[in-house]
Design a protein around this motif. Structure first.
Motif, PDB file in Angstrom:
ATOM      1  N   ARG A 152      52.587  15.500 -74.443  1.00  0.00           N
ATOM      2  CA  ARG A 152      53.575  15.268 -73.387  1.00  0.00           C
ATOM      3  C   ARG A 152      54.803  14.533 -73.920  1.00  0.00           C
ATOM      4  O   ARG A 152      55.934  14.819 -73.509  1.00  0.00           O
ATOM      5  CB  ARG A 152      52.947  14.469 -72.248  1.00  0.00           C
ATOM      6  N   MET A 153      54.579  13.593 -74.820  1.00  0.00           N
ATOM      7  CA  MET A 153      55.722  12.850 -75.369  1.00  0.00           C
ATOM      8  C   MET A 153      56.574  13.737 -76.279  1.00  0.00           C
ATOM      9  O   MET A 153      57.800  13.621 -76.302  1.00  0.00           O
ATOM     10  CB  MET A 153      55.247  11.600 -76.126  1.00  0.00           C
ATOM     11  N   GLY A 187      46.114   7.389 -72.539  1.00  0.00           N
ATOM     12  CA  GLY A 187      46.903   7.381 -73.774  1.00  0.00           C
ATOM     13  C   GLY A 187      47.106   5.965 -74.301  1.00  0.00           C
ATOM     14  O   GLY A 187      46.913   5.702 -75.496  1.00  0.00           O
ATOM     15  N   GLY A 220      48.678   8.243 -78.868  1.00  0.00           N
ATOM     16  CA  GLY A 220      47.571   7.950 -77.953  1.00  0.00           C
ATOM     17  C   GLY A 220      46.527   9.035 -78.011  1.00  0.00           C
ATOM     18  O   GLY A 220      45.891   9.250 -79.044  1.00  0.00           O
ATOM     19  N   THR A 221      46.355   9.756 -76.915  1.00  0.00           N
ATOM     20  CA  THR A 221      45.431  10.897 -76.899  1.00  0.00           C
ATOM     21  C   THR A 221      46.208  12.172 -77.261  1.00  0.00           C
ATOM     22  O   THR A 221      47.440  12.153 -77.349  1.00  0.00           O
ATOM     23  CB  THR A 221      44.859  11.092 -75.484  1.00  0.00           C
ATOM     24  N   TRP A 232      46.670  10.362 -67.570  1.00  0.00           N
ATOM     25  CA  TRP A 232      46.945  10.578 -68.990  1.00  0.00           C
ATOM     26  C   TRP A 232      47.677   9.398 -69.618  1.00  0.00           C
ATOM     27  O   TRP A 232      47.494   9.109 -70.799  1.00  0.00           O
ATOM     28  CB  TRP A 232      47.717  11.882 -69.205  1.00  0.00           C
ATOM     29  N   GLU A 274      46.611  14.657 -75.360  1.00  0.00           N
ATOM     30  CA  GLU A 274      47.447  15.015 -74.205  1.00  0.00           C
ATOM     31  C   GLU A 274      48.708  14.149 -74.141  1.00  0.00           C
ATOM     32  O   GLU A 274      49.821  14.671 -73.946  1.00  0.00           O
ATOM     33  CB  GLU A 274      46.682  14.877 -72.882  1.00  0.00           C
ATOM     34  N   SER A 275      48.555  12.863 -74.336  1.00  0.00           N
ATOM     35  CA  SER A 275      49.741  12.003 -74.227  1.00  0.00           C
ATOM     36  C   SER A 275      50.711  12.328 -75.360  1.00  0.00           C
ATOM     37  O   SER A 275      51.932  12.316 -75.164  1.00  0.00           O
ATOM     38  CB  SER A 275      49.355  10.520 -74.192  1.00  0.00           C
ATOM     39  N   LEU A 303      52.126   6.023 -76.305  1.00  0.00           N
ATOM     40  CA  LEU A 303      51.780   7.331 -75.744  1.00  0.00           C
ATOM     41  C   LEU A 303      51.884   8.436 -76.793  1.00  0.00           C
ATOM     42  O   LEU A 303      51.109   9.399 -76.775  1.00  0.00           O
ATOM     43  CB  LEU A 303      52.671   7.641 -74.534  1.00  0.00           C
TER      44      LEU A 303
END
Ligand SMILES: [Fe+2]
Ligand SMILES: [Fe+2]
Ligand SMILES: [Fe+2]
Lengths: 251, 330
Positions: free
Chosen positions: A156-157, B314, A149-150, B310, A152-153, A146
């Motif tokens: 968030r992480m 992800g 990842g993207t 997400w 966004e991920s 994550l």
């Protein structure tokens, strides 16, 4: 002072109890079916470990309290879990980051406890370590996946790490209870677990393209029981409700 | 029964003589007790009906996590909490096997999930009822898993190989769940006055919804006749419901609980219990989305799916990056 061995066992058992409960809050609402299964599995392992630690704590205490009595009939100030594990689930990323940070500490702790001078503790550690090794593999993969990842991920992480990192330090602070455990060869000095923790953490975060916060500030008060967060009381009010509402019942 | 009112072709069952050679060979194989495997030829209607049935069954396992998940954080002992967690985990596993079985028919899990979330596909009516006390964890295991077993044990012999094999694994666990549920009921029925009250109340609320799990009488249904000819349905709804009542009535008596049906009585002549039908209007209301928890259940599933996007994206993006890096290194 209460018996330091009892205190130590409550710390181990309360960590797994509180975290197991938190993880079980995910039941049926995970991002994918495989995660529903994996989260339930983690929660189950932690609840199983709780039973072992707290039953032993009750035995050591000698006041005929068993694991259930300790889990369901103590109030907030009697809990000895670190603050990290009582933090709310947040999004899936926060849950996974919390689990990863705990797993990493937990694995180091259990590895050392396998050599405990206390046979029952060594045995519980050995059994738990198998489970926790697997937990750590999974959460490591998830944090890396994550984080890297993207956009966004990743964001968030990073946010989850920033949110939770101030609760890492408490796991490594030694106090009188730890001192007594070290003196009897029962448990390691938690401070000695830190270098290996940091080495792995740095490696995983680098693979996850995440950045460790600058500040090493650490909240304290969970494992000593002196000042838990507000979150724990709400958890207990749910977890303990049936036992307290119907005190004469057996289930 | 987790699959209710599954529509088949809607046409009458063809006789062997009316069939083209391919279909005739297919039907003869089924008649002889043979299994159909994913790569075998099968009529389009067989495939579609199975997708609907297995899909609905899978969705039921998934949504079925919610009413029991509702009590995991309030389970009264560590052991009960562990047992309930393990049960709900099994149900998620059942969902997984069943989605895999459905995928062998050429439909993806994602597609099935979208159809569940949009309300196009249904799940069992039973999971639209609330779990209000700890005794409901007993009643659900005893009655709901009990009713599911009635349907699923014969489905171990169903004609579609992957479905039959999924059922074998699932049935073992379901009977375990039923025993655990009964064990909770025993504790409650033999407990304090408040616990006995909870146990009776749970039975009162779950009895008729459990009978509804088998669906309304289908003895005259063309859909059922076709499904039975294909051996993807092994018994009529009435047969299974009767079997369930015959099994459950003595268990309730053993618990000292009263089934909320004044007409429930052993009929010596038939060798079965007589009993009252559930309120089928209520059943159709529930299927229409007007069950007591229908909105909550769909909201919960949709929320989980939306908030999980997400994470799924992800992890997918990471897997692709890893693949690309590996290719670049080669
Ligand atoms: Fe199931
Ligand atoms: Fe089930
Ligand atoms: Fe079940």
């Amino acid at each position: 002072m209460t018996d330091p061995l009892f205190e130590f066992l409550c710390r181990m058992g309360d960590n797994t109890l509180v975290l197991g409960h938190r993880v079980s809050e995910w039941c049926g609402v995970a991002p994918v079916l495989e995660e529903d299964i994996a989260l339930a599995n983690t929660a189950l392992d932690l609840i199983g470990q709780t039973t072992l630690w707290l039953n032993l704590a009750g035995e050591v205490e000698g006041k005929s309290r068993d694991a259930d009595a300790l889990a369901f009939r103590r109030d907030v100030w009697e809990f000895r879990n670190v603050l990290l594990v009582e933090q709310p689930n947040g999004d899936f990323g926060q849950t996974m980051m919390r689990q990863f940070l705990f797993d990493l500490w937990h694995k180091g702790m259990l590895t050392a406890l396998q050599d405990s001078s206390h046979d029952q503790i060594a045995a519980i550690a050995e059994k738990s370590l198998k489970e926790v090794t697997y937990h750590l593999e999974r959460t490591t993969d998830t944090v890396i996946g994550l984080g890297d990842g993207t956009d966004e991920s990743h964001a968030r992480m990073q946010k989850a790490l920033d949110r939770l990192y101030p609760f890492v330090g408490e796991m490594f602070v030694a106090d009188d209870v730890d001192g007594a455990m070290v003196a009897h060869g029962i448990a390691p000095d938690p401070a000695h677990l830190r270098p290996e923790f940091d080495a792995t953490l740095d490696e995983v975060l680098s693979n996850a393209t995440l950045v460790k916060p600058d500040s090493e500030f650490a909240h304290k008060g969970g494992k000593s029981g002196q000042r838990h967060s507000e979150h724990l009381g709400h958890m207990l009010s749910q977890m303990q409700w049936l036992q307290r509402a119907y005190p004469d019942a057996t289930w | 029964m987790y699959a209710q009112m599954i529509k088949s072709t809607g046409k009458g069952v063809k006789s062997l003589d009316e069939m083209e050679p391919e279909e005739r060979a297919f039907q003869e194989r089924i008649n002889a007790g043979g299994k159909i495997e994913p790569k075998d030829w099968m009529p389009d209607g067989y495939r579609k009906t199975l997708i609907r049935q297995i899909g609905q069954h899978a969705h039921s396992e998934i949504v079925g996590q919610l009413p029991e998940g509702n009590w995991i954080t309030r389970a009264p002992t560590l052991e009960r909490k562990a047992i309930l967690l393990a049960k709900v985990q099994d149900e998620a596993g059942h969902g997984l096997y069943l989605y895999c079985a459905a995928e062998t028919l050429g439909v993806s899990r994602d597609q099935l999930t979208r159809d569940l979330l949009s309300g196009k596909m249904k799940y069992s009516s039973i999971f639209n009822y609330p779990t209000l006390t700890w005794a409901d964890m007993g009643a659900v295991g005893w009655l709901v898993d009990g009713a599911a077993i009635m349907n699923q044990v014969p489905l171990q012999r169903t004609s579609y190989g992957p479905y039959a094999r999924a059922m074998v694994r699932i049935c073992k666990e379901e009977s375990f769940h039923q025993r655990q549920g009964f064990d909770i009921m025993m504790k409650m029925a033999n407990g304090t006055e408040a616990q006995r009250k909870m146990a009776q109340d749970a039975l009162n609320r779950f009895w008729y919804p459990s009978l509804m799990m088998f669906g309304p009488s289908d003895k005259d249904s063309v859909h059922s006749a076709q499904s039975m000819a294909w051996k993807i349905k092994m018994n009529t709804n009435d047969e299974l419901r009767q079997k369930f009542v015959d099994q459950t009535a003595p268990q309730a008596a053993y618990l000292g609980l009263t089934i909320p049906d004044e007409h429930l009585e052993w009929n010596e002549e038939r060798g079965h219990y007589d009993f009252s039908e559930p309120d089928w209007d209520e059943f159709f209301d529930v299927l229409q989305g007007n069950g007591p928890c229908s909105v909550d259940r769909m909201e919960a599933r949709n929320k989980a799916w939306d908030e999980g996007r997400w994470v799924r994206e992800g992890l997918l993006a990471h897997a692709e990056k890893k693949r690309a890096r590996k290719m670049a290194a080669e």
